[in-house]
Scaffold this motif. Structure first.
Motif, short mmCIF file in Angstrom:
data_model
loop_
_atom_site.label_atom_id
_atom_site.label_comp_id
_atom_site.label_asym_id
_atom_site.label_seq_id
_atom_site.Cartn_x
_atom_site.Cartn_y
_atom_site.Cartn_z
N GLY A 1 -12.29 53.18 -5.28
CA GLY A 1 -13.45 53.84 -4.66
C GLY A 1 -14.67 52.93 -4.70
O GLY A 1 -15.43 52.85 -3.73
N GLY A 2 -14.86 52.23 -5.81
CA GLY A 2 -15.99 51.30 -5.91
C GLY A 2 -15.85 50.15 -4.93
O GLY A 2 -16.83 49.75 -4.29
N ILE A 3 -14.64 49.65 -4.80
CA ILE A 3 -14.39 48.56 -3.85
C ILE A 3 -14.64 49.07 -2.43
O ILE A 3 -15.28 48.40 -1.61
N HIS A 4 -14.13 50.28 -2.15
CA HIS A 4 -14.32 50.86 -0.83
C HIS A 4 -15.80 51.09 -0.54
O HIS A 4 -16.29 50.78 0.55
N LYS A 5 -16.53 51.63 -1.53
CA LYS A 5 -17.97 51.84 -1.37
C LYS A 5 -18.70 50.52 -1.17
O LYS A 5 -19.62 50.42 -0.36
N ALA A 6 -18.29 49.51 -1.93
CA ALA A 6 -18.92 48.19 -1.80
C ALA A 6 -18.65 47.61 -0.42
O ALA A 6 -19.55 47.02 0.20
N GLU A 7 -17.42 47.80 0.08
CA GLU A 7 -17.11 47.31 1.42
C GLU A 7 -17.92 48.05 2.48
O GLU A 7 -18.43 47.45 3.43
N GLN B 1 -22.44 48.20 6.16
CA GLN B 1 -23.73 48.77 6.56
C GLN B 1 -24.83 47.72 6.50
O GLN B 1 -25.69 47.66 7.38
N ALA B 2 -24.81 46.92 5.45
CA ALA B 2 -25.81 45.86 5.32
C ALA B 2 -25.67 44.85 6.46
O ALA B 2 -26.67 44.38 7.02
N GLN B 3 -24.44 44.51 6.80
CA GLN B 3 -24.21 43.57 7.90
C GLN B 3 -24.68 44.17 9.22
O GLN B 3 -25.32 43.49 10.02
N ALA B 4 -24.38 45.47 9.43
CA ALA B 4 -24.84 46.14 10.66
C ALA B 4 -26.37 46.20 10.69
O ALA B 4 -26.98 45.95 11.74
N ALA B 5 -26.98 46.50 9.55
CA ALA B 5 -28.45 46.53 9.49
C ALA B 5 -29.03 45.14 9.75
O ALA B 5 -30.04 45.01 10.45
N LEU B 6 -28.40 44.11 9.21
CA LEU B 6 -28.86 42.74 9.45
C LEU B 6 -28.75 42.38 10.93
O LEU B 6 -29.69 41.82 11.51
N GLU B 7 -27.64 42.72 11.55
CA GLU B 7 -27.47 42.45 12.98
C GLU B 7 -28.49 43.23 13.81
O GLU B 7 -29.08 42.69 14.75
N GLN B 8 -28.72 44.49 13.44
CA GLN B 8 -29.71 45.31 14.14
C GLN B 8 -31.10 44.71 13.95
O GLN B 8 -31.87 44.62 14.91
#
Length: 188
Positions: free
Chosen positions: A56-62, A67-74
């Motif tokens: 679950g932690g790995i999944h949440k981290a992914e 989300q961070a990558q999408a926010a960076l692209e946005q």
């Protein structure tokens, strides 16, 4: 000790004593069953929970990384859009500034032309006024001078205006003819 019967465990030191062996096997079975029934399920449960927590932690981290990558692209897209918008606004401002400058120059030129026209009209009016004033002054002075020379009053306005106008017209045209005053006054 040849005469005594020896216990087989004494003769074979590797073989355990049979009641101990049975008791040991029973105790081992009981411990095995307790570990298998109570300890192993708890360990399996803890292992499964820990594995699930790690997964679950790995999944949440992914997910967080996605989300961070999408926010960076946005953010980068918005930054690029903002830069393009700023460039467009800057170009529009330059064009508007150039247009305003051209309009102001045109207004200044038309205002200068208008003021020049007004000044020319005013100068022409003042020149006309000066000419009229000078004609009147020259006429008055000349009639005063002629009156003194002739000894008669030549202040009749109609007569004075006619003489002055004719004299100034001849001066302007350059056709001044010397005439005797006496002969001219007789004709009039």
């Amino acid at each position: 000790m040849p005469g005594q019967t020896e216990e087989p465990s004494a003769t074979l030191p590797i073989l355990p004593y049979l009641p101990e062996l049975v008791f040991g096997l029973i105790a081992f079975g009981i411990i095995y069953w307790v570990v298998k029934a109570k300890v192993v399920p708890n360990l399996e449960k803890a292992y499964a929970e820990r594995t699930e927590a790690i997964q679950g932690g790995i999944h949440k981290a992914e997910e967080a990384q996605a989300q961070a990558q999408a926010a960076l692209e946005q953010y980068q897209a918005q930054l690029t859009e903002a830069r393009a918008e700023a460039s467009r606004i800057r170009e529009d401002a330059k064009a508007q500034g150039a247009q305003i400058i051209a309009e102001m120059r045109e207004q200044a030129a038309s205002e200068a032309a208008r003021l020049t026209g007004i000044a020319h009209k005013q100068i022409e009016a003042e020149r006309q006024q000066a000419v009229v004033s000078l004609r009147a002054d020259v006429g008055r002075m000349s009639t005063d001078l002629a009156s003194r020379i002739v000894g008669e009053s030549l202040h009749d306005e109609t007569r004075q205006k006619g003489i002055v106008e004719r004299f100034l017209a001849e001066l302007e045209s350059g056709d001044v003819v010397r005439e005797k005053v006496g002969s001219k006054t007789e004709d009039v």
